[in-house]
Design an enzyme around this catalytic site. Sequence first.
Site, short mmCIF file in Angstrom:
data_model
loop_
_atom_site.label_atom_id
_atom_site.label_comp_id
_atom_site.label_asym_id
_atom_site.label_seq_id
_atom_site.Cartn_x
_atom_site.Cartn_y
_atom_site.Cartn_z
N LYS A 43 0.90 -1.07 0.21
CA LYS A 43 0.15 -0.18 0.08
C LYS A 43 1.32 1.40 0.20
O LYS A 43 1.82 1.15 0.62
CB LYS A 43 -1.00 -0.07 1.26
CG LYS A 43 -1.85 1.09 1.01
CD LYS A 43 -2.48 0.86 2.22
CE LYS A 43 -3.91 2.06 2.84
NZ LYS A 43 -4.95 1.52 3.63
N SER A 117 -9.67 1.39 3.55
CA SER A 117 -9.00 2.48 1.99
C SER A 117 -7.40 2.12 1.94
O SER A 117 -6.82 1.94 0.37
CB SER A 117 -8.22 3.74 3.03
OG SER A 117 -6.98 2.54 4.28
N SER A 141 -9.63 -0.58 7.18
CA SER A 141 -9.26 -0.40 6.30
C SER A 141 -8.34 -1.68 5.55
O SER A 141 -8.37 -1.71 4.05
CB SER A 141 -7.61 0.43 5.80
OG SER A 141 -8.88 2.67 6.35
#
Length: 541
Positions: A43, A117, A141
């Site tokens: 990420k 996210s 997330s």
Amino acid sequence: MTPLVALKAARDVDQPAFISLLDEDRVQSTSDGPLAGIPFAVKDNIDIAGVPTTGGCPARDTPATETAFAVQRLLDRGAVPIGKTNLDQFATGLVGTRSPYGACHSVFSPAHVSGGSSSGSAVAVALGVVPFALGTDTAGSGRVPAAFNGLVGVKPTRGLVSTRGLLPACPSLDCITTLTRTVAGARPVLDALVAFDEADPWSRPAPALLPPGVARRMRVIAVPDGPLDLDPEHETAWQEALAHAARVGHVVRVDVTPFLAAARLLYEAAFVAERLAAFGHLLDGPGVDPTVRSIVRGADRYSGADVFAGLHELARLRRLAERAFTGADALLLPVTPGHPTLAEVAADPVGVNTRLGTFTNMANLLDLCAVAVPAGSRADGLPFGVQLLAPAFADGPLLDLAARWTGETVAPPATRTLLAVAGAHLSGQPANSDLVRLGGVLHSRARTGPGHRVYTVDGPFPRPGLLHTGDGPAGGIELEVWDLPEAAIGALLPTIAPPLHLGPLTLDDGSTVLGFVADTSCADPARDITAYGGWRAYLSS
């Protein structure tokens, strides 16, 4: 799959899952460790040296000078990163649409959000580009995109995985997480990631023994004692998940009100100010998502007194939430109340996102570990995901429970001597300290097999007597199984007052262990408390 094959597959993905890809000369294994040659994605709020960590903001284009501690742990074991994945900007969102690089969608439907996210990491794994990806989970997330893409999302206990080298969202709550297709796929990655990092002020070492009250084998699953606010398709899938829970373990119902109230604190109280402190200085730069800016800037209205008021309320709710684990190993909840479309998020970006965090926002506030696991499909074909939550540092047993949920093989834990207790030696009861003093650890929560009844008996303190009469309830009586050194049994014998003694006891799974049982002189109908189902329930009455 080789790293170069994964890199090529990443270039061919037809949605913005990746923000950047590494050069081919970097996509090669430099170690022969246990993860040698396994490609993975990271990420883009986690540092890889020489690559910008954008956090979903293109203006952050300066390459990182060091690799994050967690990523380096994987590199040292031979895993190979191929690129950085898309995210809700600054890890603020559960939808996967708050990114200047484009909105990701579920791999099951181009009309529905991927969840955020960690949106790009989930898509990369769900499409088979990489076997695993790193995400983060401050408020859900990692779990939400796992649920929306049919994946396993593991959120470890806060601090077990170092966050040094992570662009912070809420430093006291941030967790680096994994997204995989199976629980088995997550295990070697977590084995590599979990390590104490003295340079990270939020790092916590894993305890040598499981905390008191955490069973080595989780068998009792708590579920909400009332209805939840779910979309119709989710409600149907949730009822099927509840039926599955009863096949995986024994189900008990608990009040989840404190959990839901704690979840609301994250954005509806002063806790959002931690985001302002962490990255508020970035909000006035170019390329900032307006929704992210408005959410974080909203923290300006809170005072220092509001922060402490929030902390006091959280402490109150945490104490109430702890009760759910008194007689249960893990709490089962849906990951989200529904699965919104991209259009629904565009029409109400804050409201839809807020609802998605109903069941996830509280995990780190309450210091829980969690695993999101697939739970079949909705009637419309979209995946449905649930989460198992447990107290801090229960990560190992919780992973085993998650594996049993998904039908994966779990190696039986090594045991010493197992002892079943049903009264004063239960966790939290007066004689439990004797078991702990003798080196005992909670092995599992269980129930007796059918045919047992329980009576109050005389003695030095209140206690029950278990007796197999043949006409006891089919659902059994609540008890705990403790794992003790063999010498501990001899030490316990002098403390057992008649009419109780140690003898064979059949459990609800058909196994037989040593346990506290009573002789037939206890079978006084006037002292029969079987209807309560267990000693704790009797005491509560």
